[in-house]
Design a protein around this motif. Structure first.
Motif: not given
Ligand SMILES: Cc1cc2nc3c(=O)[nH]c(=O)nc-3n(C[C@H](O)[C@H](O)[C@H](O)COP(=O)(O)OP(=O)(O)OC[C@H]3O[C@@H](n4cnc5c(N)ncnc54)[C@H](O)[C@@H]3O)c2cc1C
Ligand code: FES
Length: 242
Positions: A30-32, A42-48, A59-61, A63-68, A103-105
């Protein structure tokens, strides 16, 4: 709901581990959804990655603005979270298990491995270069590592690690980038092994309302669509089109 951050540290280059106060129950896979603040609406999905008593780890990588934004949050800060969401892995007992992560899987597979409580668990993990979470996985099974640059373990892809193991196991669980899942699915079908994979799609609502995360599901000779956020993210490898 608002949750308090206990710690938030970089554990490998561009990879962060955030530990939060947590009361809810959740299943592996499951994820949050997290409100990362700043201009991200928008909220960002992350795995538990783990739940231990009243503590949740992700644990997250970067990527873009949200994770920064997430990486800048400090212990004591509160963060808005929804979840747990989605349908996780099915737990099969007394089986010989193969866990395959890339990777982040990799993070969600730690909680799964812990909850399986199986006697024989092979864990194959693939990274680009730097490795992480290895000691945590070693508590639950035999760990094999592959890196694309050969800096740790075998040089190559994670799927190279499992060729000699796959015939000896009962069930496979996988999570990682799409090319890895595609290769794993083909190997599982060829070896006639049941395989559950966690699929990643971009998400909007995370609760099944917007259809952003639709994925193709095989239906005899036809296809229909399911929602990764609600029906998944975990599916049987055979049914989902990667
Ligand atoms: C079910 C699920 C579980 C995840 N678990 C993890 C985890 O445990 N660790 C981890 O590092 N990352 C995980 N991710 C990927 C993570 O959600 C994206 O890396 C993150 O949303 C990027 O956000 P950002 O604002 O930094 O990047 P941006 O590229 O700026 O994001 C822009 C938009 O795209 C969406 N987005 C971008 N990349 C992804 C992606 N790969 N998957 C889904 N939405 C994305 C964001 O939610 C946002 O709405 C998971 C994704 C999903 C769907
Ligand atoms: S993210 Fe909205 S339906 Fe899945």
């Amino acid at each position: 709901m608002l949750k308090k951050i206990i710690s938030n540290i970089e554990i490998s280059s561009g990879i962060y581990k955030m530990v939060l106060e947590w009361e809810e129950k959740a299943f592996p896979g499951q994820f949050i959804m997290l409100n990362c603040g700043g201009r991200t609406l928008l909220k960002r999905p992350m795995s538990i990655c783990d739940i231990d008593k009243k503590i949740l780890t992700i644990v997250y990588q970067l990527k873009g603005e949200g994770t920064k934004n997430l990486s800048k949050m400090k212990p004591g800060d509160s963060i808005e979270i929804t979840g747990p969401h989605g349908h996780g892995f099915d737990i099969f007992k007394n089986k010989k298990i193969l866990i395959v992560g890339g990777g982040v899987g990799i993070p969600p597979l730690l909680y799964l491995t812990k909850e399986l409580k199986s006697e024989k668990i092979y864990i194959a993990l693939g990274f680009r270069s730097e490795i992480y979470l290895i000691d945590e996985f070693k508590k639950y099974g035999e760990v094999f590592i592959a890196t694309e640059d050969g800096s740790h373990g075998k040089c190559g892809y994670v799927t190279d690690l499992i060729k000699d193991i796959i015939d000896d196991i009962d069930i496979i669980y996988g999570c990682g980038p799409k090319p890895m899942l595609k290769a794993l699915k083909e190997m599982a079908i060829k070896a006639k092994k049941p395989c559950q994979i966690s699929v990643e799609e971009r998400m909007g609502c995370g609760i099944g309302a917007c259809m952003v995360c639709a994925c193709k599901i095989k239906d005899k000779d036809n296809f229909h669509y399911k929602k990764v956020c609600k029906d998944g993210p975990v599916f049987w490898a055979e049914e989902v089109e990667i």
